[in-house]
Design a protein around this motif. Structure first.
Motif, PDB file in Angstrom:
ATOM      1  N   ILE A 362       0.841  -1.206   0.000  1.00  0.00           N
ATOM      2  CA  ILE A 362       0.000   0.000   0.000  1.00  0.00           C
ATOM      3  C   ILE A 362       0.871   1.248   0.000  1.00  0.00           C
ATOM      4  N   SER A 363       1.949   1.198   0.781  1.00  0.00           N
ATOM      5  CA  SER A 363       2.872   2.333   0.872  1.00  0.00           C
ATOM      6  C   SER A 363       3.493   2.648  -0.479  1.00  0.00           C
ATOM      7  N   SER A 364       3.913   1.612  -1.186  1.00  0.00           N
ATOM      8  CA  SER A 364       4.529   1.795  -2.499  1.00  0.00           C
ATOM      9  C   SER A 364       3.558   2.415  -3.493  1.00  0.00           C
ATOM     10  N   GLU A 365       2.320   1.949  -3.489  1.00  0.00           N
ATOM     11  CA  GLU A 365       1.299   2.488  -4.396  1.00  0.00           C
ATOM     12  C   GLU A 365       0.921   3.914  -4.006  1.00  0.00           C
ATOM     13  N   ALA A 366       0.908   4.198  -2.713  1.00  0.00           N
ATOM     14  CA  ALA A 366       0.588   5.559  -2.250  1.00  0.00           C
ATOM     15  C   ALA A 366       1.592   6.556  -2.802  1.00  0.00           C
ATOM     16  N   LYS A 367       2.870   6.196  -2.723  1.00  0.00           N
ATOM     17  CA  LYS A 367       3.942   7.087  -3.189  1.00  0.00           C
ATOM     18  C   LYS A 367       3.781   7.415  -4.669  1.00  0.00           C
ATOM     19  N   LYS A 368       3.329   6.428  -5.459  1.00  0.00           N
ATOM     20  CA  LYS A 368       3.184   6.624  -6.902  1.00  0.00           C
ATOM     21  C   LYS A 368       2.042   7.580  -7.253  1.00  0.00           C
ATOM     22  N   THR A 369       1.124   7.793  -6.322  1.00  0.00           N
ATOM     23  CA  THR A 369      -0.077   8.598  -6.596  1.00  0.00           C
ATOM     24  C   THR A 369       0.257  10.061  -6.845  1.00  0.00           C
ATOM     25  N   ILE A 370       1.276  10.554  -6.152  1.00  0.00           N
ATOM     26  CA  ILE A 370       1.575  11.992  -6.164  1.00  0.00           C
ATOM     27  C   ILE A 370       2.800  12.263  -7.028  1.00  0.00           C
ATOM     28  N   ASP A 371       2.600  13.077  -8.071  1.00  0.00           N
ATOM     29  CA  ASP A 371       3.700  13.453  -8.956  1.00  0.00           C
ATOM     30  C   ASP A 371       3.665  14.961  -9.195  1.00  0.00           C
ATOM     31  N   PHE A 372       4.322  15.413 -10.259  1.00  0.00           N
ATOM     32  CA  PHE A 372       4.470  16.854 -10.518  1.00  0.00           C
ATOM     33  C   PHE A 372       3.129  17.573 -10.631  1.00  0.00           C
ATOM     34  N   ARG A 373       2.055  16.836 -10.957  1.00  0.00           N
ATOM     35  CA  ARG A 373       0.733  17.472 -11.086  1.00  0.00           C
ATOM     36  C   ARG A 373       0.287  18.134  -9.791  1.00  0.00           C
ATOM     37  N   PHE A 374       0.841  17.682  -8.665  1.00  0.00           N
ATOM     38  CA  PHE A 374       0.469  18.225  -7.362  1.00  0.00           C
ATOM     39  C   PHE A 374       1.554  19.139  -6.796  1.00  0.00           C
ATOM     40  N   SER A 375       2.460  19.582  -7.637  1.00  0.00           N
ATOM     41  CA  SER A 375       3.533  20.469  -7.182  1.00  0.00           C
ATOM     42  C   SER A 375       3.055  21.923  -7.168  1.00  0.00           C
ATOM     43  N   THR A 376       3.684  22.716  -6.326  1.00  0.00           N
ATOM     44  CA  THR A 376       3.385  24.146  -6.282  1.00  0.00           C
ATOM     45  C   THR A 376       3.634  24.794  -7.640  1.00  0.00           C
ATOM     46  N   GLU A 377       4.736  24.397  -8.298  1.00  0.00           N
ATOM     47  CA  GLU A 377       5.089  24.990  -9.588  1.00  0.00           C
ATOM     48  C   GLU A 377       3.979  24.787 -10.620  1.00  0.00           C
ATOM     49  N   GLU A 378       3.430  23.584 -10.668  1.00  0.00           N
ATOM     50  CA  GLU A 378       2.363  23.290 -11.628  1.00  0.00           C
ATOM     51  C   GLU A 378       1.092  24.065 -11.284  1.00  0.00           C
ATOM     52  N   MET A 379       0.773  24.154 -10.002  1.00  0.00           N
ATOM     53  CA  MET A 379      -0.418  24.897  -9.582  1.00  0.00           C
ATOM     54  C   MET A 379      -0.286  26.381  -9.945  1.00  0.00           C
ATOM     55  N   ILE A 380       0.874  26.972  -9.684  1.00  0.00           N
ATOM     56  CA  ILE A 380       1.097  28.386 -10.003  1.00  0.00           C
ATOM     57  C   ILE A 380       0.983  28.606 -11.511  1.00  0.00           C
ATOM     58  N   LYS A 381       1.593  27.730 -12.282  1.00  0.00           N
ATOM     59  CA  LYS A 381       1.531  27.834 -13.739  1.00  0.00           C
ATOM     60  C   LYS A 381       0.090  27.831 -14.227  1.00  0.00           C
ATOM     61  N   LYS A 382      -0.728  26.926 -13.705  1.00  0.00           N
ATOM     62  CA  LYS A 382      -2.129  26.822 -14.122  1.00  0.00           C
ATOM     63  C   LYS A 382      -2.914  28.080 -13.743  1.00  0.00           C
ATOM     64  N   HIS A 383      -2.628  28.637 -12.578  1.00  0.00           N
ATOM     65  CA  HIS A 383      -3.314  29.864 -12.172  1.00  0.00           C
ATOM     66  C   HIS A 383      -2.894  31.053 -13.036  1.00  0.00           C
ATOM     67  N   GLU A 384      -1.613  31.143 -13.327  1.00  0.00           N
ATOM     68  CA  GLU A 384      -1.146  32.252 -14.172  1.00  0.00           C
ATOM     69  C   GLU A 384      -1.795  32.182 -15.555  1.00  0.00           C
ATOM     70  N   GLU A 385      -1.883  30.991 -16.094  1.00  0.00           N
ATOM     71  CA  GLU A 385      -2.543  30.826 -17.407  1.00  0.00           C
ATOM     72  C   GLU A 385      -4.012  31.221 -17.316  1.00  0.00           C
ATOM     73  N   LEU A 386      -4.657  30.846 -16.234  1.00  0.00           N
ATOM     74  CA  LEU A 386      -6.074  31.179 -16.045  1.00  0.00           C
ATOM     75  C   LEU A 386      -6.261  32.691 -15.924  1.00  0.00           C
ATOM     76  N   TYR A 387      -5.413  33.340 -15.124  1.00  0.00           N
ATOM     77  CA  TYR A 387      -5.515  34.787 -14.951  1.00  0.00           C
ATOM     78  C   TYR A 387      -5.318  35.524 -16.276  1.00  0.00           C
ATOM     79  N   GLU A 388      -4.368  35.072 -17.072  1.00  0.00           N
ATOM     80  CA  GLU A 388      -4.123  35.716 -18.357  1.00  0.00           C
ATOM     81  C   GLU A 388      -5.287  35.500 -19.317  1.00  0.00           C
TER      82      GLU A 388
END
Length: 392
Positions: A362-388
C-alpha cells in the motif's frame, strides 16, 4: 504557453501588470489558507501584483505579511454574524473600489460570499472563486443546508470562474445547479513536495512520545472542528486499542472542540494511547513518524494533508468523501470507508497493523499517486494561465 510579451523580453516594458486581490476568511493552518498564501508568494512578480484581504488573528498572519501586502478586515469572521458580515462586506467593497484590482480571487465559503458580492458591487472585471469544499453538507439540518445552497447558487452567478480541486466537487456543484459546467475549471492542489522529499531528521515524534520500537503510530492532522469529525478518530482508537495496545494515536491540530475531545479521551480511558499534539509546523516529522494515516472527515475538498501523506508513502484509511475519492483507489493505495463507520475503519487499521507486507505494498502504491501534477510549480503555472486567459 507564455504570452508573446514574455517570449520576447523587449516587450516586457509594454506589458501592464495585473493586480490580483486574494480574499480569504482567516489565515489558519488549513489547505485553503496554504493555497492562498502560495499564490500570493509565488505568482510571477513581473506579471502580477498581489494583495491579500483577510480577517484578523490567524496563525499565518505574520507569514502572509512577508509575502504580500495584507489588509486585515476585523469584521471578517468565520461564524455567521449578520451585523459583522454587513460591516465586512462594506469594508471589502471600499478596499476594492480604492485598489481597483483586475482580478478578485476568493477562497473559503464566507470570504467567497462576501468577497464576490463586494467585487461585483465594486465593478471588478474578473471574479474567480476557489471551492475548497462547499459550506453545505449532508450532516446539517435541511434549512441550513439549503440556505447555503441558495447563497452558493447566487454567488456563482457573480463569478466568471469556479475553481475546483477534484471532480467530486464539480459533480456536487452541478447536482445543485451551482454555476454552469463551462464555469468550472479544475486545478490540482499544489504542495511544497521538496519540504517532504528533503526531510532527513528522522522519526522525532516517536521519540517525543516515548514510543517503543515495536509500537505503531496512527496519526491525523487538522483543526478540531465538526467537519473533521475527530470524535470518530477517538472512537476508532478505542476499538483498535481494545485489540492491540501497541498501537498509539496522535492528532496534530487544535480548535474549538478540544475540550470535548479531551473529555471523550478521559471517558474512554485512553490517556496513555491518544495524544492531542496541538498545532504543529513540523508536518514532515509527523507523517514520517507515522505508520498509518487516518482521516475521519465528513466532507472535504481536496485535503492537502492527504496529498502529503500519500507522497510520504504513509498507508491511509479515509472516509469516502469528495477529494479522497479522487485520490484513493480502495485497496490499492489506501482504504476508503463509509463516513461514521468506525468499526470498518478500525478493522482496516488492524489489518494494516498486523500485515507488514500489505503495508509495504500500500505504501509503495501511495507514493506513486503523487507526482508533478500536485507540485506548487504546476499549480502556479495553471493559475497564471487562467488569470491571463480570463482577464477582461
Amino acid at each position: 504557453m507564455e504570452p508573446e510579451s514574455f517570449v520576447n523580453n523587449r516587450h516586457i516594458k509594454n506589458y501592464k501588470m495585473k493586480k490580483v486581490c486574494t480574499i480569504i476568511t482567516k489565515l489558519e493552518l488549513g489547505g485553503a489558507q496554504k493555497i492562498a498564501l502560495s499564490l500570493c508568494k509565488n505568482l510571477n512578480k513581473n506579471r502580477f501584483e498581489t494583495l491579500l484581504i483577510c480577517g484578523c488573528g490567524g496563525i499565518l498572519d505574520d507569514e502572509a505579511r512577508q509575502n504580500t501586502r495584507v489588509l486585515f478586515v476585523k469584521d471578517l469572521v468565520r461564524e455567521l454574524r449578520p451585523v459583522k458580515d454587513l460591516k465586512a462586506l462594506f469594508s471589502i467593497y471600499k478596499i476594492l473600489k480604492k485598489e481597483k484590482p483586475d482580478i478578485v480571487h476568493t477562497h473559503s465559503s464566507k470570504a467567497g460570499i462576501l468577497g464576490r458580492l463586494a467585487a461585483k458591487l465594486a465593478g471588478t472585471k474578473c471574479i474567480i472563486h476557489a471551492i475548497h469544499g462547499f459550506a453545505f453538507n449532508d450532516y446539517q439540518n435541511k434549512i441550513k443546508k439549503y440556505f447555503y445552497i441558495l447563497l452558493e447558487k447566487f454567488c456563482a452567478k457573480l463569478s466568471d470562474i469556479l475553481i475546483v480541486e477534484c471532480e467530486q466537487t464539480k459533480i456536487k456543484g452541478l447536482k445543485y445547479n451551482i454555476g454552469t459546467e463551462k464555469q468550472y475549471v479544475k486545478i490540482n492542489l499544489g504542495v511544497e513536495l521538496n519540504e517532504f522529499k528533503n526531510y532527513s531528521q528522522g522519526k522525532l515524534l516517536r521519540q517525543e512520545l516515548s514510543m517503543k520500537e515495536d509500537e505503531m503510530l496512527v496519526s491525523t492532522i487538522g483543526p478540531f472542528k465538526p467537519q473533521k469529525n475527530l470524535a470518530d478518530f477517538i472512537k476508532i482508537a478505542d476499538i483498535v486499542i481494545r485489540k492491540d495496545k501497541k498501537i498509539k494515536f496522535a492528532v496534530a491540530g487544535d480548535g474549538i472542540l478540544r475540550t470535548d475531545l479531551e473529555n471523550l479521551i478521559k471517558d474512554l480511558h485512553l490517556e496513555k494511547y491518544v495524544y492531542l499534539l496541538g498545532w504543529r509546523r513540523d508536518i514532515p516529522n509527523v507523517l514520517y513518524s507515522s505508520d498509518i494515516f487516518l482521516m475521519t472527515s465528513l466532507w472535504e475538498g481536496m485535503p492537502v494533508v492527504s496529498i502529503n501523506a500519500l507522497y510520504c508513502a504513509v498507508p491511509m484509511v479515509a472516509n469516502a468523501v469528495d477529494g479522497q475519492i479522487d485520490l484513493i483507489n480502495d485497496g490499492v493505495n489506501g482504504y476508503l470507508v463509509k463516513p461514521l463507520d468506525v468499526q470498518t475503519a478500525a478493522e482496516k487499521i488492524l489489518l494494516l497493523a498486523k500485515d507488514a507486507d500489505l503495508r509495504k505494498r500500500i505504501s509503495s502504491e501511495a507514493k506513486k499517486t503523487i507526482d508533478f501534477r500536485f507540485s506548487t510549480e504546476e499549480m502556479i503555472k495553471k493559475h497564471e494561465e487562467l488569470y491571463e486567459k480570463h482577464q477582461h
